[in-house]
Design a protein around this motif. Structure first.
Motif, mmCIF file in Angstrom:
data_model
loop_
_atom_site.group_PDB
_atom_site.id
_atom_site.type_symbol
_atom_site.label_atom_id
_atom_site.label_comp_id
_atom_site.label_asym_id
_atom_site.label_seq_id
_atom_site.Cartn_x
_atom_site.Cartn_y
_atom_site.Cartn_z
ATOM 1 N N ASN A 1 10.006 10.006 -7.843
ATOM 2 C CA ASN A 1 9.966 10.374 -6.365
ATOM 3 C C ASN A 1 10.937 11.248 -5.816
ATOM 4 O O ASN A 1 11.488 10.723 -4.861
ATOM 5 C CB ASN A 1 9.444 9.231 -5.637
ATOM 6 C CG ASN A 1 8.536 8.389 -6.272
ATOM 7 O OD1 ASN A 1 7.381 8.839 -6.373
ATOM 8 N ND2 ASN A 1 8.815 7.343 -6.672
ATOM 9 N N ARG B 1 2.321 1.514 -3.580
ATOM 10 C CA ARG B 1 1.110 1.781 -4.440
ATOM 11 C C ARG B 1 0.800 3.301 -4.269
ATOM 12 O O ARG B 1 0.523 4.187 -5.095
ATOM 13 C CB ARG B 1 -0.145 0.913 -4.126
ATOM 14 C CG ARG B 1 -1.509 0.971 -4.973
ATOM 15 C CD ARG B 1 -2.543 0.142 -4.755
ATOM 16 N NE ARG B 1 -2.182 -1.081 -4.689
ATOM 17 C CZ ARG B 1 -2.077 -1.915 -3.479
ATOM 18 N NH1 ARG B 1 -2.536 -1.192 -2.366
ATOM 19 N NH2 ARG B 1 -1.584 -3.175 -3.280
ATOM 20 N N HIS B 2 0.719 3.906 -3.207
ATOM 21 C CA HIS B 2 0.373 5.402 -2.810
ATOM 22 C C HIS B 2 1.370 6.032 -3.235
ATOM 23 O O HIS B 2 1.079 7.266 -3.904
ATOM 24 C CB HIS B 2 0.349 5.615 -1.336
ATOM 25 C CG HIS B 2 -0.107 6.606 -1.009
ATOM 26 N ND1 HIS B 2 0.808 7.808 -0.686
ATOM 27 C CD2 HIS B 2 -1.252 7.648 -1.129
ATOM 28 C CE1 HIS B 2 0.350 8.780 -0.102
ATOM 29 N NE2 HIS B 2 -1.025 8.714 -0.310
ATOM 30 N N GLU B 3 2.697 5.715 -3.091
ATOM 31 C CA GLU B 3 3.932 6.858 -3.497
ATOM 32 C C GLU B 3 3.923 6.959 -4.960
ATOM 33 O O GLU B 3 4.843 7.634 -5.502
ATOM 34 C CB GLU B 3 4.934 6.366 -2.758
ATOM 35 C CG GLU B 3 4.866 6.554 -1.149
ATOM 36 C CD GLU B 3 4.861 8.128 -0.750
ATOM 37 O OE1 GLU B 3 5.236 9.026 -1.812
ATOM 38 O OE2 GLU B 3 4.490 8.627 0.178
ATOM 39 N N THR B 4 3.723 5.566 -5.772
ATOM 40 C CA THR B 4 4.260 5.443 -7.140
ATOM 41 C C THR B 4 2.768 5.549 -7.858
ATOM 42 O O THR B 4 3.021 4.883 -9.109
ATOM 43 C CB THR B 4 5.079 4.382 -7.216
ATOM 44 O OG1 THR B 4 4.198 3.151 -7.257
ATOM 45 C CG2 THR B 4 6.304 4.419 -6.592
ATOM 46 N N ARG B 5 1.858 6.285 -7.418
ATOM 47 C CA ARG B 5 0.562 6.180 -8.289
ATOM 48 C C ARG B 5 0.853 6.066 -9.732
ATOM 49 O O ARG B 5 1.359 7.061 -10.357
ATOM 50 C CB ARG B 5 0.019 7.334 -7.696
ATOM 51 C CG ARG B 5 -1.035 7.541 -6.733
ATOM 52 C CD ARG B 5 -2.384 7.546 -7.126
ATOM 53 N NE ARG B 5 -3.487 7.279 -6.068
ATOM 54 C CZ ARG B 5 -3.593 6.280 -5.576
ATOM 55 N NH1 ARG B 5 -3.167 5.049 -6.225
ATOM 56 N NH2 ARG B 5 -4.630 6.001 -4.730
ATOM 57 N N GLY B 6 0.477 5.071 -10.190
ATOM 58 C CA GLY B 6 0.305 5.078 -11.909
ATOM 59 C C GLY B 6 1.626 4.531 -12.419
ATOM 60 O O GLY B 6 1.498 3.879 -13.384
ATOM 61 N N SER B 7 2.763 4.945 -11.796
ATOM 62 C CA SER B 7 3.830 4.519 -12.315
ATOM 63 C C SER B 7 4.343 3.071 -12.570
ATOM 64 O O SER B 7 5.388 2.539 -13.073
ATOM 65 C CB SER B 7 5.151 5.583 -11.983
ATOM 66 O OG SER B 7 5.507 4.932 -10.647
ATOM 67 N N VAL C 1 3.888 -3.461 -8.202
ATOM 68 C CA VAL C 1 3.601 -3.173 -7.075
ATOM 69 C C VAL C 1 3.693 -4.308 -5.909
ATOM 70 O O VAL C 1 4.437 -4.254 -4.944
ATOM 71 C CB VAL C 1 2.438 -2.273 -6.528
ATOM 72 C CG1 VAL C 1 1.990 -2.391 -5.166
ATOM 73 C CG2 VAL C 1 2.496 -1.082 -7.335
ATOM 74 N N SER D 1 0.714 -1.250 -0.025
ATOM 75 C CA SER D 1 -0.064 0.003 0.000
ATOM 76 C C SER D 1 0.814 1.337 -0.049
ATOM 77 O O SER D 1 0.663 2.086 -0.643
ATOM 78 C CB SER D 1 -1.009 0.052 1.137
ATOM 79 O OG SER D 1 -0.260 0.289 2.488
ATOM 80 N N GLU E 1 -0.175 -2.916 -10.841
ATOM 81 C CA GLU E 1 -0.552 -3.501 -9.558
ATOM 82 C C GLU E 1 0.512 -4.701 -9.431
ATOM 83 O O GLU E 1 0.911 -5.167 -8.270
ATOM 84 C CB GLU E 1 -1.858 -3.835 -9.782
ATOM 85 C CG GLU E 1 -2.248 -4.514 -8.208
ATOM 86 C CD GLU E 1 -2.101 -3.507 -6.773
ATOM 87 O OE1 GLU E 1 -1.954 -2.598 -7.255
ATOM 88 O OE2 GLU E 1 -2.191 -4.367 -6.096
#
Lengths: 207, 207
Positions: B207, B150-156, B162, B147, B159
DNA sequence: TTCATTTTTTACCAATTCGCATAAAAATAT
DNA sequence: ATATTTTTATGCGAATTGGTAAAAAATGAA
């Protein structure tokens, strides 16, 4: 002077197969939870015979640990020599380790992970000999990975980078052992291992 | 209707501090090698009082395991919120875990690794409840890492990527636990952890 | 056959294990 | 005071633990 006919009553057990059975019992239960009665039952020997042949419970355990480490070493080395290049060889080794950890090899049918990681580790705070044996086993894995990487990437990595990458792989290996003992399936673990190797020692690394 | 004055003889122990002491004993010895007498000695309670308050040895152990998992979760989450970005946050979490594993936190003074990895794992083949508890703990770590990533790399990242990266980090974490219990120093482990994170979730990942 | 040697077997030991049954103690309620 | 309730303390008990002593068995040597 080879086999001077032995005096006395002959043994009715084979030392090697007996030790293998002892290993299975410790592998499943760990050290503390294994009783000599269980070992006696698994081997067909009774306690005094076990003691005469292999010493105390602790002696037997340490014996079996180094036996395991030796077997694992030759087995993984063998697996690592079926291919060439750092990345493929490391994948082959981890894949073979997963087979071992999940009971897919001759060493055991049971998916109990690595004997040392699974059982020795637990006992280490209570016994200095156990702790020492654990660090020896871990160091041996580190060295094995390091020498492979060093050899396969001649020059393209500093010695520092080699040692760090080797320890990364050992960390991964130990994590895989734990997951194997937790019941994870070989194929899931193998996918995980392969992608981990790709991140630590990418194929593009000139091999 | 808050604290209706309790009847009967008052307890002379605090439930929380007692459970913490129980945890220390299991943490050091593992489940099988821990005796109720040791727990009684460590807590100052005698066996019947222990049994009345916390149930059987197995009850106590499972209780302490989930207590540990909860504490560890909040402690690592807290550590992971002191920074921003996937890579720094993951490094902060692993660093905090190493402090925990090597006895540098309030949870324990002793360098015995992760309670679950170090002790629960060993018992899992013999007891289905232990095995289940182990898989729950592992899954919780996987989810925690996933999680965050997933949250920190939104989209890049997909799933799939991740989840795989999260499991890589959990593998690393478990390997670190083992090395901590083997006696490795915090600083060595932290260097190892940081470089591992850099390979699994590089800083350059946007990031 | 008789003896020496080695292994197996039976039996035992002292210590420890977990759990509980029962009694004593310490508080509140009436 | 007396009763009720809850916890603590004492102590038992059946089972298991690792280890060993002593006897029985099975071989070769003499």
């Amino acid at each position: 002077m080879k086999t001077e006919t032995k005096r006395g009553r002959p043994r009715k057990f084979d030392e090697d197969v007996t030790l293998d059975r002892v290993m299975q019992v410790f592998w499943r239960n760990g050290y503390a939870a294994t009783s000599l009665d269980q070992i006696a039952e698994a081997t067909g020997l009774n306690r005094p015979s076990l003691y005469a042949a292999f010493g105390s419970k602790k002696d037997m355990y340490l014996n079996v640990i180094s036996r395991f480490a030796d077997r694992m070493h030759v087995y993984l080395a063998e697996a690592g020599h079926q291919t060439a290049g750092a990345n493929p060889r490391l994948k082959a080794i981890l894949t073979a380790a997963i087979d071992l950890y999940t009971g897919q090899t001759d060493l055991t049918d049971a998916p109990y992970g690595c004997l040392a990681i699974s059982t020795l580790q637990t006992e280490s705070p209570r016994d200095a000999e156990f702790k020492e044996a654990l660090t020896v086993v871990i160091a041996r894995m580190d060295k094995g990975f390091a020498s492979l990487i060093r050899h396969e990437t001649r020059g393209s990595m500093t010695e520092q980078e080699v040692c760090t990458a080797a320890q990364h792989l050992a960390l991964i290996l130990h994590g895989l052992s734990i997951r194997a003992r937790a019941g994870e399936t070989p194929d899931v673990l193998k996918r995980l291992a392969e992608s981990a190797v790709d991140k630590i020692i990418p194929l593009s690394n000139g091999n």
